[in-house]
Design an enzyme around this catalytic site. Structure first.
Site, short mmCIF file in Angstrom:
data_model
loop_
_atom_site.label_atom_id
_atom_site.label_comp_id
_atom_site.label_asym_id
_atom_site.label_seq_id
_atom_site.Cartn_x
_atom_site.Cartn_y
_atom_site.Cartn_z
CE LYS A 143 0.57 2.00 3.26
NZ LYS A 143 1.40 2.47 4.38
CG HIS A 173 0.91 -3.86 8.38
ND1 HIS A 173 0.92 -2.59 7.89
CD2 HIS A 173 1.14 -3.75 9.71
CE1 HIS A 173 1.15 -1.74 8.87
NE2 HIS A 173 1.28 -2.40 9.99
CE LYS A 177 -1.32 -3.31 13.17
NZ LYS A 177 -0.02 -3.24 13.85
CD GLU A 211 1.96 5.58 13.23
OE1 GLU A 211 2.58 4.52 13.20
OE2 GLU A 211 1.83 6.33 12.25
CG ASP A 230 1.71 6.12 5.61
OD1 ASP A 230 2.04 5.09 4.99
OD2 ASP A 230 2.18 6.43 6.73
CG HIS A 235 -2.94 0.63 7.65
ND1 HIS A 235 -2.68 -0.43 6.82
CD2 HIS A 235 -1.76 1.27 7.81
CE1 HIS A 235 -1.39 -0.42 6.49
NE2 HIS A 235 -0.82 0.61 7.07
CE LYS A 321 3.82 8.35 10.15
NZ LYS A 321 3.68 6.93 10.46
C1 BG6 Z 1 2.59 1.69 7.85
C2 BG6 Z 1 2.73 3.16 7.59
O1 BG6 Z 1 1.81 1.10 6.82
O2 BG6 Z 1 1.97 1.49 9.09
C3 BG6 Z 1 3.54 3.79 8.71
O3 BG6 Z 1 3.38 3.38 6.34
C4 BG6 Z 1 2.95 3.47 10.05
O4 BG6 Z 1 3.61 5.20 8.52
C5 BG6 Z 1 2.72 1.97 10.19
O5 BG6 Z 1 3.82 3.91 11.07
C6 BG6 Z 1 1.99 1.60 11.47
O6 BG6 Z 1 1.96 0.21 11.58
P1 BG6 Z 1 1.98 -0.51 12.98
O7 BG6 Z 1 1.87 -1.96 12.67
O8 BG6 Z 1 3.25 -0.14 13.64
O9 BG6 Z 1 0.79 0.04 13.71
#
Ligand code: BG6
Length: 467
Positions: A143, A173, A177, A211, A230, A235, A321
């Site tokens: 993605k 991804h 999870k 985050e 992103d 997600h 972020k």
């Molecule tokens: C990624 C993004 O797909 O997912 C990142 O590109 C982000 O910017 C990350 O930090 C977060 O994934 P996780 O699994 O750490 O929550």
């Protein structure tokens, strides 16, 4: 695991994702015996040889592997790594795959993993076609898939000129999870909550993924991507679909994909007036960032699903972020009772509505908050809660990291936890009003919860975080 030995062709082999997740993940899978054999051919723009790539991989494991690599395991894994600079072209990749296959016993399968930005995806696909590496192979697309509706359509069309749809795995991804899959178990394996999982009982939903992380070395990717592309269009919307979908007729790729796509089809196009874009103060001074950059590092928005189950229920999404805390929660606020018999000042309702909260942290956590009586004379109410943590159950299977799980699924040809072309195109369509007329970015201080206007966005409700 897969039945056949695998040759993984990893595009973007020296990128951030490869370092953090893919190389450590492949190391774990290879080591824990999930694959009958595995060779990895790294490909990227960097001019490395196999030895330098091994050093790179070793450093990645030291930094990001969950377990310290055992020297013997590392030696075996290092042997399995090869590298081709992209400048070598199709012929060099073909030759490296042929060498890898010759070193494995029995018939092999190929997994092409495109850990590259959308702008580089098509040339990698073409290269694979030219190199004759399409048969016996599957391809994983990272993605964001495209950057808007038109580019996603072009990408799908061109991809289909080279690969058949069954060969294509569009990865998200978050769906790998454990706690995300636990949403499906929780909703559809129990009779208790599903009857109230609708507009009659649910007031609003929040999907909140702040985050603390900054950009790291990813400014090149991030500048042209931003928080919406992103995180949200990928997600957060995928998680939203798990929350909102109807029960699928079976736990299989087609029925699940179909129910998720119905959610996406019912989504209302985003209204830029209900979107807050933010940028943390200091972003424009970071290396590789345009000093006048308009890229958002934060986004909060309200969206809606206009179907029988959800009409009128707002879904609030937030991510960004450099925020105050790292969290990944889904919080469901239930409607308040129609009438209160408790005296004014008793505390009922004072701490917001009842909530069911899913925490998508590595091991699932859930809580259900409700009002109850505080001990003592009179009738004072307080917000209490039931808490569940998977960690406390003693249930520990072979836990795979999200990428590991999905890589194995792709090797086995199982599409259940992958996204569909139709779903992705629809999500870009829903995004179009925002992408065409994004509201200006508002600045926020690092370690805060985002720009001030996030409160208006949810009013008269409140953000559930911070707890
Ligand atoms: C990624 C993004 O797909 O997912 C990142 O590109 C982000 O910017 C990350 O930090 C977060 O994934 P996780 O699994 O750490 O929550």
């Amino acid at each position: 695991g897969p039945k056949f030995p695998q040759v993984v062709v990893l595009f973007g082999a020296t990128g951030d994702l490869a370092r953090r997740k893919l190389l450590p993940g492949l190391f774990h899978l290879a080591n824990a015996g999930f694959m009958p054999g595995c060779r990895i051919v790294g490909v990227s723009l960097d001019d490395l040889d196999a030895e330098a790539f091994r050093t790179f991989a070793r450093e990645a494991l030291d930094q990001f592997s969950m377990r310290r690599p055992d020297p013997a395991d590392w030696a075996v894994f290092a042997e399995s790594l090869d590298y081709v600079p992209l400048a070598g072209g199709a012929e060099a990749v073909r030759a490296a795959v042929a060498r890898a296959e010759a070193s494995l016993e029995g018939e092999c399968r190929r997994l092409h993993y495109l850990s590259v930005p959308p702008s580089a995806a098509l040339s990698a696909v073409r290269l694979l076609g030219e190199a004759g590496l399409v048969p016996r192979s599957r391809i994983v697309m990272e993605k964001p898939f495209g950057t808007d509706l038109d580019s996603a359509r072009v990408l799908n069309a061109r991809l289909h000129e080279v690969f058949a749809e069954e060969q294509i795995f569009r990865i998200d991804h978050f769906l790998g999870k454990e706690p995300a899959q636990n949403i499906l178990a929780f909703r559809f394996a129990n009779g208790l909550f599903e009857p109230i999982w609708n507009r009659n009982f649910i007031d609003h939903v929040q999907i909140d993924v702040p985050e603390t992380l900054g950009l790291g070395k990813r400014s090149g990717f991030y500048e042209s991507t931003g928080a919406y592309r992103d995180m949200v269009v990928t997600h957060l919307f995928q998680i939203l679909a798990f929350m909102a979908m109807e029960p699928p007729t079976a736990l299989e790729p087609m029925p699940i994909g179909e129910e998720k796509n119905k959610v996406f089809r019912s989504m209302l196009p985003l209204d830029p007036r209900h979107v807050v874009r933010g940028q943390y103060i200091g972003y424009r001074q970071e290396e590789g960032v345009d000093p006048e950059s308009d890229t958002e590092t934060f986004i909060a928005l309200k969206c809606g699903i206009d179907n029988w189950r959800w009409a009128g229920v707002p879904f609030f999404l937030r991510t960004g972020k450099r925020l105050a805390e790292g969290q990944r929660i889904i919080s469901i606020a239930f409607r308040e009772p129609p009438k209160s018999m408790f005296p004014v000042g008793s505390g009922v309702g004072a701490q917001g509505p009842d909530h069911l909260t899913f925490d998508l942290a590595d091991a699932s956590k859930m809580s259900l908050s409700f009002y109850g009586k505080r001990p003592g004379p009179g009738m004072r109410l307080d917000k209490l809660s039931l808490q569940f943590a998977m960690r406390d159950t003693g249930l520990i299977g072979e836990v795979l990291e999200a990428y590991e799980r999905l890589i194995l699924d792709a090797m086995r040809g199982d599409h259940t936890l992958f996204t569909t072309a139709e779903g992705i195109e629809r999500l870009w369509e829903v995004s179009t009003p925002l992408l065409e007329a994004p509201p200006p970015v508002r600045f926020y201080a690092p370690d805060s919860w985002g720009p001030k206007s996030i409160h208006q966005l949810v009013a008269p409700n409140a953000w559930r975080l911070p707890f």
